[in-house]
Scaffold this motif. Structure first.
Motif, mmCIF file in Angstrom:
data_model
loop_
_atom_site.group_PDB
_atom_site.id
_atom_site.type_symbol
_atom_site.label_atom_id
_atom_site.label_comp_id
_atom_site.label_asym_id
_atom_site.label_seq_id
_atom_site.Cartn_x
_atom_site.Cartn_y
_atom_site.Cartn_z
ATOM 1 N N THR A 51 -14.111 -29.945 29.796
ATOM 2 C CA THR A 51 -13.457 -29.274 30.917
ATOM 3 C C THR A 51 -12.509 -28.177 30.458
ATOM 4 O OG1 THR A 51 -11.954 -29.615 32.782
ATOM 5 C CG2 THR A 51 -11.641 -31.045 30.885
ATOM 6 N N LYS A 52 -12.373 -27.151 31.285
ATOM 7 C CA LYS A 52 -11.357 -26.138 31.027
ATOM 8 C C LYS A 52 -9.957 -26.694 31.229
ATOM 9 C CE LYS A 52 -13.750 -21.790 32.153
ATOM 10 N NZ LYS A 52 -13.660 -20.551 32.965
ATOM 11 N N GLY A 53 -9.874 -27.809 31.938
ATOM 12 C CA GLY A 53 -8.560 -28.373 32.238
ATOM 13 C C GLY A 53 -7.908 -27.658 33.405
ATOM 14 N N PRO A 54 -6.713 -28.103 33.739
ATOM 15 C CA PRO A 54 -6.040 -27.527 34.909
ATOM 16 C C PRO A 54 -5.331 -26.205 34.649
ATOM 17 C CG PRO A 54 -4.707 -29.273 33.958
ATOM 18 C CD PRO A 54 -5.991 -29.251 33.180
ATOM 19 N N PHE A 55 -5.334 -25.717 33.389
ATOM 20 C CA PHE A 55 -4.541 -24.524 33.070
ATOM 21 C C PHE A 55 -5.338 -23.441 32.345
ATOM 22 C CE2 PHE A 55 -1.695 -28.310 32.666
ATOM 23 C CZ PHE A 55 -0.962 -28.107 33.827
ATOM 24 N N PRO A 56 -6.535 -23.062 32.815
ATOM 25 C CA PRO A 56 -7.322 -22.040 32.114
ATOM 26 C C PRO A 56 -6.686 -20.655 32.204
ATOM 27 C CG PRO A 56 -8.307 -22.525 34.235
ATOM 28 C CD PRO A 56 -7.208 -23.531 34.042
ATOM 29 N N VAL A 100 -9.064 -18.534 23.707
ATOM 30 C CA VAL A 100 -8.340 -19.748 23.326
ATOM 31 C C VAL A 100 -7.073 -19.848 24.154
ATOM 32 C CG1 VAL A 100 -9.239 -19.696 20.966
ATOM 33 C CG2 VAL A 100 -7.017 -18.682 21.452
ATOM 34 N N TRP A 101 -6.655 -21.076 24.437
ATOM 35 C CA TRP A 101 -5.373 -21.298 25.099
ATOM 36 C C TRP A 101 -4.892 -22.710 24.797
ATOM 37 C CZ3 TRP A 101 -10.064 -21.153 27.504
ATOM 38 C CH2 TRP A 101 -10.424 -22.181 28.367
ATOM 39 N N HIS A 102 -3.560 -22.856 24.734
ATOM 40 C CA HIS A 102 -2.978 -24.182 24.503
ATOM 41 C C HIS A 102 -1.524 -24.185 24.943
ATOM 42 C CE1 HIS A 102 -0.660 -23.066 20.848
ATOM 43 N NE2 HIS A 102 -1.717 -22.347 20.491
ATOM 44 N N CYS A 103 -0.936 -25.377 24.979
ATOM 45 C CA CYS A 103 0.450 -25.509 25.441
ATOM 46 C C CYS A 103 1.441 -25.190 24.330
ATOM 47 C CB CYS A 103 0.690 -26.915 25.982
ATOM 48 S SG CYS A 103 0.613 -28.226 24.737
ATOM 49 N N ASP A 104 2.708 -25.032 24.713
ATOM 50 C CA ASP A 104 3.768 -24.789 23.730
ATOM 51 C C ASP A 104 4.267 -26.111 23.160
ATOM 52 O OD1 ASP A 104 5.460 -25.876 25.654
ATOM 53 O OD2 ASP A 104 6.502 -24.000 26.098
ATOM 54 N N LYS A 105 5.330 -26.060 22.364
ATOM 55 C CA LYS A 105 5.812 -27.260 21.677
ATOM 56 C C LYS A 105 6.283 -28.344 22.638
ATOM 57 C CE LYS A 105 10.588 -25.629 21.054
ATOM 58 N NZ LYS A 105 11.192 -26.701 21.866
ATOM 59 N N ASP A 106 6.615 -27.963 23.864
ATOM 60 C CA ASP A 106 7.098 -28.913 24.858
ATOM 61 C C ASP A 106 6.017 -29.353 25.835
ATOM 62 O OD1 ASP A 106 9.821 -28.864 23.921
ATOM 63 O OD2 ASP A 106 10.001 -26.881 24.834
ATOM 64 N N GLU A 160 -13.244 -21.208 24.956
ATOM 65 C CA GLU A 160 -14.437 -20.841 25.715
ATOM 66 C C GLU A 160 -15.135 -19.688 25.010
ATOM 67 O OE1 GLU A 160 -16.092 -20.014 30.226
ATOM 68 O OE2 GLU A 160 -13.949 -19.786 29.852
ATOM 69 N N VAL A 161 -16.451 -19.792 24.880
ATOM 70 C CA VAL A 161 -17.269 -18.735 24.274
ATOM 71 C C VAL A 161 -18.105 -18.094 25.382
ATOM 72 C CG1 VAL A 161 -18.989 -18.175 22.528
ATOM 73 C CG2 VAL A 161 -17.367 -20.051 22.133
ATOM 74 N N LEU A 162 -18.062 -16.754 25.452
ATOM 75 C CA LEU A 162 -18.740 -16.041 26.526
ATOM 76 C C LEU A 162 -19.531 -14.862 25.973
ATOM 77 C CD1 LEU A 162 -15.380 -16.342 27.397
ATOM 78 C CD2 LEU A 162 -16.471 -16.161 29.615
ATOM 79 N N THR A 163 -20.541 -14.441 26.716
ATOM 80 C CA THR A 163 -21.224 -13.199 26.402
ATOM 81 C C THR A 163 -20.319 -12.023 26.775
ATOM 82 O OG1 THR A 163 -22.229 -12.960 28.591
ATOM 83 C CG2 THR A 163 -23.427 -14.297 26.968
ATOM 84 N N THR A 164 -20.692 -10.836 26.319
ATOM 85 C CA THR A 164 -19.881 -9.655 26.643
ATOM 86 C C THR A 164 -19.902 -9.339 28.126
ATOM 87 O OG1 THR A 164 -21.784 -8.261 26.082
ATOM 88 C CG2 THR A 164 -20.123 -8.617 24.366
ATOM 89 N N SER A 165 -20.894 -9.853 28.838
ATOM 90 C CA SER A 165 -20.957 -9.643 30.285
ATOM 91 C C SER A 165 -20.147 -10.685 31.050
ATOM 92 C CB SER A 165 -22.412 -9.665 30.768
ATOM 93 O OG SER A 165 -23.002 -10.937 30.540
#
Length: 235
Positions: A51-56, A100-106, A160-165
């Protein structure tokens, strides 16, 4: 990754000179070596879909960045990803987009907040998120910080990996070795948040696929860490 380009995008502004030197050395070594995890016989397994999760990321095309740290405080983390194409003999996949995305230290995400899921309101900022296109070796690199954790989840990075389109090829997540996470969460700046409340094996994402989602980490608390992971998609 091009060394001058990496410096220009701010590595020296977010870590000590010693840390920067160590991370650049690691990045340079990765550029000069072939992908150690790549298949030699043209067979490989597509990475787990998650899942992308709740914070994409809301607008990834506006976040074409190598240095995704922004103003976040934490231990330096160089994220080196290699994308390979199962439909092309598992060869490196050039020219695809990697978010790419992720949360901070908190445990907080940018672009969200002010709700029951995340009380701190970061809806107007965009830290720890970025996009890059893979090079001829199928690689991308992001300079970030070691992510924190939040209730019910083991430490992780979304990819997430995407095509250029813009067509999505795969959404997955990357897990961290627990001994490294434990050391980081005992260190300055992280200790006040405590240790993660969920192990990799009890995490609802990683529990059935950990072997294929666990990253390789090298480094230390002083110089920072380098994360290496190969992700396989159907191209």
């Amino acid at each position: 990754m091009d060394r001058k380009k990496f410096i220009r995008n701010g590595i020296l502004g977010i870590a000590s000179l010693a840390t920067a030197a160590k991370l650049l050395e690691s990045c340079s070594k990765d550029d000069n070596n072939t992908n150690e995890n790549a298949s030699v016989d043209g067979t490989c397994t597509v990475s787990p879909s998650e899942t992308k999760g709740p914070f994409p990321i809301k607008t990834p095309s506006q976040l074409v960045l190598e240095n995704i740290k922004s103003d976040r405080i934490g231990i330096a983390l160089l994220i080196n990803l290699t994308i390979e194409n199962k439909n092309n003999n598992c060869l490196p996949f050039e020219g695809v987009l990697v978010d790419v995305w992720h949360c901070d230290k908190d445990g907080n995400y940018s672009e969200y907040g002010g709700t029951g899921m995340q009380q701190t309101d970061y809806t107007t900022v965009h830290f720890l998120r970025g996009r890059q296109a893979t090079d001829s070796k199928g690689t991308v690199s992001f300079l970030s910080i070691f992510p924190g954790w939040y209730q019910g989840r083991a430490p992780h990075v979304h990819v997430e990996v995407l095509t250029t389109s813009g067509s999505s090829l795969l959404v997955t997540q990357i897990a961290f070795p627990e001994n490294v996470s434990s050391a980081v969460y005992s260190s300055t700046n992280y200790a006040s948040h405590g240790q993660a409340d969920t192990s990799n094996t009890k995490d609802n994402v990683f529990s059935d696929s950990l072997a294929n989602e666990l990253a390789t980490l090298t480094g230390n608390l002083t110089d920072g860490y380098t994360l290496s992971k190969t992700i396989t998609v159907n191209g």
